[in-house]
Design an enzyme around this catalytic site. Structure first.
Site, mmCIF file in Angstrom:
data_model
loop_
_atom_site.group_PDB
_atom_site.id
_atom_site.type_symbol
_atom_site.label_atom_id
_atom_site.label_comp_id
_atom_site.label_asym_id
_atom_site.label_seq_id
_atom_site.Cartn_x
_atom_site.Cartn_y
_atom_site.Cartn_z
ATOM 1 N N HIS E 16 -56.095 -8.455 -8.035
ATOM 2 C CA HIS E 16 -55.966 -7.277 -8.909
ATOM 3 C C HIS E 16 -55.265 -7.699 -10.201
ATOM 4 C CE1 HIS E 16 -51.649 -5.567 -8.075
ATOM 5 N NE2 HIS E 16 -51.632 -6.865 -8.009
ATOM 6 N N HIS E 41 -54.729 -11.955 -10.556
ATOM 7 C CA HIS E 41 -53.940 -12.713 -9.587
ATOM 8 C C HIS E 41 -54.191 -12.026 -8.244
ATOM 9 C CE1 HIS E 41 -51.243 -9.383 -10.568
ATOM 10 N NE2 HIS E 41 -50.650 -9.602 -9.411
ATOM 11 N N ASP E 81 -60.486 -6.083 1.642
ATOM 12 C CA ASP E 81 -60.218 -7.483 1.983
ATOM 13 C C ASP E 81 -61.182 -8.423 1.255
ATOM 14 O OD1 ASP E 81 -58.981 -9.624 3.291
ATOM 15 O OD2 ASP E 81 -60.547 -9.660 4.816
ATOM 16 N N GLU E 128 -46.603 -5.877 -0.648
ATOM 17 C CA GLU E 128 -47.307 -6.716 -1.617
ATOM 18 C C GLU E 128 -46.821 -8.161 -1.556
ATOM 19 O OE1 GLU E 128 -48.627 -5.600 -6.033
ATOM 20 O OE2 GLU E 128 -46.584 -6.363 -5.957
#
Lengths: 143, 143, 143, 143, 143, 143
Positions: E16, E41, E81, E128
């Site tokens: 993203h 990244h 995913d 994250e």
């Protein structure tokens, strides 16, 4: 937009002991056990700071994590990392350096700084070992 | 039967500092940075002790893990846990308390005790933080 | 003094894909599966860098971890963190960005810089997910 | 191209006990302690399988991790997960179900299947608890 | 019977960036820093989904974890995913792909599907990195 | 002084199965899948026990962690560790041994013992695998 909670982890490695000056060695040993070792012991503390709020419409952020990290480092980590919690930290002076008490002091120090950014501190989690941690919600009792 | 390596983890929480008495404060600070803080800092150390050998035909054990755990606790953990590595540990006296040096001393102390049980110490891993650890193979250089 | 291995962990968050330009989409999909997604995917990579050597008599260090961390950040993390491994990194250009290949390139880049400090790079471990990682010993085959 | 080691983790949750039929209850208890509980106990086992080789020029892979994962699942996980290691697994029958012995059997079962793909099994690591694990290099003694 | 909360973890690896089309490069860089890297990244995201309810008298389940896992995979993991959160996911289109916003969207997508099974979604936790995560309670503010 | 939550982790390794005697094998298999394996399976369970209260003025403790650990060990771990949850534990007899139900029973057993010390049990978290855990607040619904 709905309220979301966002958490940043920072770490500090510090020495401390649990010790009351007005108690005898025996009394300290009886109450605090190995944690009363006169020459200190230490931990890798993990500090989780949770801020609540509604994500900003432009950025999607409850709070900029860089800003939050900077506040935590400036207000907490720079003072506690590689320090002695009993001797080196002005805002912990005179305090029994239990994880509970340190967590409360961290809250008191962070809450106004986070409020200045428009954020609201919601929770402090302070991990002392893989087996022990405390959580503090500023006095709230969610459960 | 073939050689297998078995590892037991034990933990100790200790204070230390990196500091040379014969150096000035400035020199200590220059070389050891925050680790030279006079009033100490500390860590949750994780110690991994690896023993090699052939599994026993009856028990399937390279070494009884209860025996290994008892040796590590008696020889190392009881002396280092909730202690000051610079001040409280006779077998570390006079030693620069770097993770490297502590790992070597742990090896020297454990190897003969493990040998008495018929086992062979193969490796010491000493974890200081989630970002730093040392490994010692008794001087061997497997790679 | 005996040889000790010391390891520093650093992290980088990067995008990549497994993709050969000269292959058809179907061939890429057949060989690389979901990893060939045209619009990239990404990982939180963990990089463990191991240096071997004898602890210095004065400092007890195999290598100063601050120095090692600075080298890793300057040579690797600053180039890979929050980057696209296929597009943004000059020293990975033209390389199939498999974890294996990236680990080898990291070795090639770090080994001479660590040698300049008098240290010897012994191992690179690159963790892609909790289920997958590679280890590289500069071509040595310890087992 | 140089030799790289790549590792895949898979997991299985199984019951077992350490128990010799020809021994009395007292003898089993004396040798195996709580692990000899007649009605079994169990663990979340973690299995790390390491394959060595040179990265393929086209794919950059030592071995396709999907292939490796499939082999581990078909040969090991499907037989051990949610099973009783003493009763339910033909290839462990008659074996003292110590972690050491199970690791060796896993090696024997995986090595030829990995060889069929052109890969070379280099190491089995079997983690029983956060405090105990074994490593097996097919009989090699790297250290 | 009393209310219990049960949590299932699933994972997805995605690319993203944080980027607003209507802003200049400088503005994006100023606000989002390294997260605005044009070529993306990525992260290994961990998703924890918590369902509340009273355990069923027959099964002892608040919700069948196989059912819950299937819902999460079908509704979320299959879409996120090895994908690009900005480009590849219809239900995230036009959204600033901050962790906060993604967590809210995951809630919106999962809540009705879990309700169909008779369960009640209580919390989404989206991790994250090891240092950053968000928690969302559907807009509730437990603390 | 404000309310703080303190948590102690203990662990137990146990066997169990999900199985209803009055159901056919097919029905058990259909509902419980692999968890119904007749010969049991097992887990490394992690138990987190959270106590709430105001830190004591002298000790800074919500509850002495040694006391809390002793209660958990005496009331829970000594009965569940290296045991079969279906067969060996009087206070779980006749109970479907789901994680949910075991967590509730643990609460019922611990709450009065913690109350005797002046503490208040606030939460039980029982982790079965890295992907599954339950949380129980004594019937409260904080969210």
């Amino acid at each position: 937009m709905s309220t979301v909670y966002i958490t940043r982890r920072e770490r500090f490695n510090a020495a401390h002991k649990l010790w009351r000056e007005e108690w005898s060695d025996e009394q300290n040993e009886a109450v605090f056990g190995r944690c009363s070792n006169k020459n200190w012991h230490g931990h890798n503390f993990e500090l989780f700071v949770t801020v609540k709020g509604k994500p900003d419409e432009k950025t999607g952020f409850v709070i900029d994590l860089k800003t939050l990290s900077d506040i935590i480092k400036r207000e907490i980590i720079d003072h506690l990392d590689h320090r002695n919690l009993n001797l080196d930290v002005p805002f912990l002076k005179g305090l029994m350096a239990s994880t509970e008490n340190v967590a409360i002091k961290i809250w008191e120090r962070l809450a106004p700084k986070i409020a200045e950014t428009g954020g609201e501190l919601a929770k402090i989690k302070l991990v002392e070992t893989e087996n022990n941690f405390v959580e503090y919600y500023g006095g709230k009792e969610p459960f």
